[in-house]
Design a protein around this motif. Structure first.
Motif, short mmCIF file in Angstrom:
data_model
loop_
_atom_site.label_atom_id
_atom_site.label_comp_id
_atom_site.label_asym_id
_atom_site.label_seq_id
_atom_site.Cartn_x
_atom_site.Cartn_y
_atom_site.Cartn_z
N PRO A 43 -7.15 6.67 -3.13
CA PRO A 43 -7.78 7.26 -4.16
C PRO A 43 -6.45 7.16 -4.94
N GLY A 44 -6.50 6.52 -6.12
CA GLY A 44 -5.37 6.62 -7.29
C GLY A 44 -4.31 5.45 -7.01
N ASN A 45 -4.41 4.54 -5.90
CA ASN A 45 -3.35 3.79 -5.66
C ASN A 45 -3.75 2.34 -5.98
N LYS A 46 -4.50 2.03 -6.90
CA LYS A 46 -5.27 0.82 -7.27
C LYS A 46 -4.08 -0.28 -7.26
N LYS A 47 -4.17 -1.61 -7.16
CA LYS A 47 -3.34 -2.48 -7.12
C LYS A 47 -2.66 -2.61 -8.75
N GLY A 48 -1.60 -2.99 -8.88
CA GLY A 48 -0.82 -2.92 -10.06
C GLY A 48 0.08 -4.18 -10.23
N ALA A 49 1.02 -4.00 -11.18
CA ALA A 49 2.12 -5.17 -11.32
C ALA A 49 3.20 -4.94 -10.65
N ASN A 50 3.14 -4.35 -9.47
CA ASN A 50 4.51 -4.10 -8.53
C ASN A 50 5.74 -3.74 -9.37
N MET A 51 6.73 -4.39 -9.29
CA MET A 51 7.85 -4.20 -9.45
C MET A 51 7.88 -3.82 -11.02
N GLN A 52 7.15 -4.28 -11.89
CA GLN A 52 7.20 -4.05 -13.19
C GLN A 52 6.52 -2.37 -13.27
N ASP A 53 5.62 -2.02 -12.54
CA ASP A 53 5.25 -0.76 -12.42
C ASP A 53 6.07 0.15 -11.88
N PHE A 54 6.82 -0.28 -10.92
CA PHE A 54 8.11 0.41 -10.20
C PHE A 54 9.13 0.87 -11.14
N TYR A 55 9.54 -0.35 -11.77
CA TYR A 55 10.76 -0.08 -13.11
C TYR A 55 10.41 0.93 -14.03
N LYS A 56 9.08 1.27 -14.30
CA LYS A 56 8.55 2.34 -15.19
C LYS A 56 8.68 3.80 -14.71
N GLY A 57 8.73 4.08 -13.30
CA GLY A 57 8.90 5.24 -12.64
C GLY A 57 7.61 5.85 -12.12
N THR A 58 6.55 4.96 -12.15
CA THR A 58 5.44 5.44 -11.72
C THR A 58 4.62 4.98 -10.16
N VAL A 59 5.67 4.34 -9.68
CA VAL A 59 5.31 3.81 -8.04
C VAL A 59 6.34 4.37 -7.28
N ALA A 60 5.81 4.87 -6.17
CA ALA A 60 6.76 5.51 -5.31
C ALA A 60 7.43 4.45 -4.34
N MET A 61 6.75 3.68 -3.97
CA MET A 61 7.41 2.46 -3.12
C MET A 61 6.84 1.21 -3.55
N SER A 62 7.56 0.31 -3.55
CA SER A 62 7.15 -1.25 -3.65
C SER A 62 7.88 -2.21 -2.46
N ALA A 63 6.87 -2.96 -2.08
CA ALA A 63 7.26 -3.96 -1.16
C ALA A 63 7.63 -5.41 -1.82
N PHE A 64 8.68 -5.82 -1.81
CA PHE A 64 8.97 -7.00 -2.75
C PHE A 64 10.30 -7.81 -2.13
N TRP A 65 10.67 -8.78 -2.91
CA TRP A 65 11.64 -9.92 -2.71
C TRP A 65 12.81 -9.10 -3.12
N ASN A 66 14.00 -9.97 -3.29
CA ASN A 66 15.23 -9.34 -3.75
C ASN A 66 15.16 -9.24 -5.37
N VAL A 67 15.40 -8.03 -5.79
CA VAL A 67 15.45 -7.91 -7.17
C VAL A 67 16.67 -7.06 -7.57
N ILE A 68 17.62 -7.13 -6.77
CA ILE A 68 18.93 -6.24 -6.76
C ILE A 68 19.44 -6.56 -8.30
N ASN A 69 19.54 -7.87 -8.60
CA ASN A 69 20.03 -7.72 -10.03
C ASN A 69 19.46 -7.31 -11.14
N ASN A 70 18.11 -6.81 -11.07
CA ASN A 70 17.24 -6.17 -11.95
C ASN A 70 17.96 -4.71 -12.02
#
Length: 426
Positions: A245-272
């Motif tokens: 509940p409350g954990n609907k699928k979103g825009a992954n890292m874009q949401d993560f950068y906004k500070g509203t996602v606790a954990m995101s599984a993804f590829w290398n975005v170290i440069n960001n």
């Protein structure tokens, strides 16, 4: 990828080398020998890229410093610059940059050279390159052709926002978690606080979701493979995560950068993260190894190297290969590793210096990147995009409660086969 972002690469193109020590390309160099191209007249080479990756400028500038007689110009895929359009216009690239799973279109257009002869002529040592990456590339050569050489390797990890865990008094993620454990942890940090909705975990989509299991989307007979057990496992996992509940699928890292996602599984975005740090907007983040399936306990995402190829239509194949050879020298690889790219060379010294130039990696769990092995690449088909579209539709139906997993996958398989047959008939 993405260079880290696989989703971006897939959208733009279905869809970021052992040479001379100290920059020397000669008989004594690692994997290279002196060639006429070293003393040739000025020449302009074009490099075709599926997207404007951050490493693009580095490649251009590095080639210019090493080879003053070579001018490297880039062409980025976009409107009017699709592969077939380049051929029609006579704008033929000399070098092609691409990620391992996305060569079907280029091969159908006969744009890639078999580089085996160039490797032999230049005494290029393929044994120095990552064997899993090389195995994946060689899958594209049905008769032993070598259509690409890996430049660097992509990787997947679980990024997490330390501030969210601190806010709710929950312990941080750990290396070695399973997907079940990650889902349980997500449940603890998925909530609304002060009017802000915090999501616990974004596990990406179906492509990444099945990546660790190395399952082909289309089997060797050319039929969709979406009812295989690996897809059932993946779909059940994503359903478990995205129905918290409350954990609907979103825009992954874009949401993560906004500070509203606790954990995101993804590829290398170290440069960001590095760019955010330079701008003074650094996040309080870290990373751990990618959660795993019990069927593949030591596997991260499938191998995804960013590679360089010599165009079959190039008039400057020798010079183009010379560029590739130098970019795979330890001299160059040592520099890109410090900037957050995993080298295509098998060399422990390079791994030890990973990210040393990056302020954003100070104090971070860099070892998480190397905890797991890349899963082998599945057998790629040119019809994969059709099956992947049907699979994405199936996930949407499951998450909406319209269908159960098995029904959704059965229907997706039928839809994919119908569309594959239509594609064959064109």
């Amino acid at each position: 990828m993405k260079a880290g972002c696989r989703t971006v690469i897939a959208a733009v193109l279905v869809a970021g080398l052992a040479a001379g020590c100290g920059g020397q390309v000669g008989p004594e160099a690692e994997g290279g020998r002196e060639s006429k191209a070293d003393v040739s007249a000025p020449v302009t080479l074009t490099l075709y890229m599926p997207s404007a990756f951050p490493i693009q400028d580095y490649i251009v500038n590095t080639v210019k410093r090493k080879f003053p007689h070579i001018t490297l110009q880039t062409i980025v895929r976009g409107p009017g610059k699709q592969p077939a359009e380049l051929i029609t216009a006579g704008t033929i690239p000399d070098l092609i940059y691409q990620s391992t799973p996305w060569y079907a279109e280029l091969l159908d257009l006969n744009m890639l050279s078999d580089m085996n002869d160039l490797v032999k002529k230049n005494k290029f040592d393929l044994g120095r390159l990552d064997p899993i990456a090389m195995d994946a590339i060689r899958m594209w050569g049905g008769k032993g052709e070598l259509y690409a050489i890996p430049f660097y390797r992509n990787f997947g990890v679980l990024y997490y926002n330390k501030d969210i865990f601190d806010k709710f008094g929950v312990g941080y993620p750990q290396d070695g978690m399973t997907w079940e454990e990650a889902a349980d942890l997500a449940l603890k940090v998925t909530r609304t606080d002060g009017g802000t909705e915090f999501k616990g975990l974004d596990a990406s989509g179906t492509y990444e979701g099945v990546s660790q299991l190395s399952a082909p989307f289309v089997n060797e007979s050319g039929k969709a493979n979406l009812q295989a057990e690996s897809f059932v496992t993946m779909m059940n996992n994503l359903n478990r995560i995205y129905t918290i509940p409350g954990n609907k699928k979103g825009a992954n890292m874009q949401d993560f950068y906004k500070g509203t996602v606790a954990m995101s599984a993804f590829w290398n975005v170290i440069n960001n993260f590095e760019e955010m740090s330079k701008k003074g907007t650094a996040m309080n983040w870290d990373m751990v190894s990618l959660p795993t399936y019990k069927q593949a306990p030591d596997r991260s995402y499938q191998v995804d190297s960013h590679n360089l190829s010599v165009s079959a239509l190039s008039k400057h194949k020798e010079e183009a290969f010379q560029v590739i050879a130098y970019l795979l020298s330890k001299e160059v690889q040592s520099e890109i590793v410090k900037d957050g790219y995993v080298s295509a060379l098998v060399d422990p010294d390079l791994q030890a210096s990973f990210g040393s130039n990056l302020q954003s990696l100070k104090g971070k769990n860099v070892k998480a990147i190397f905890k797991l092995k890349s899963a082998p690449l599945y057998k790629v088909s040119k019809y994969d995009p059709i099956a992947q579209d049907a699979l994405g539709k199936a996930l949407t139906e499951v998450l909406a409660g319209q269908k159960d997993v098995n029904t959704a996958l059965r229907d997706a398989n039928e839809l994919a086969n119908q569309n594959i047959d239509k594609q064959r008939g064109k």
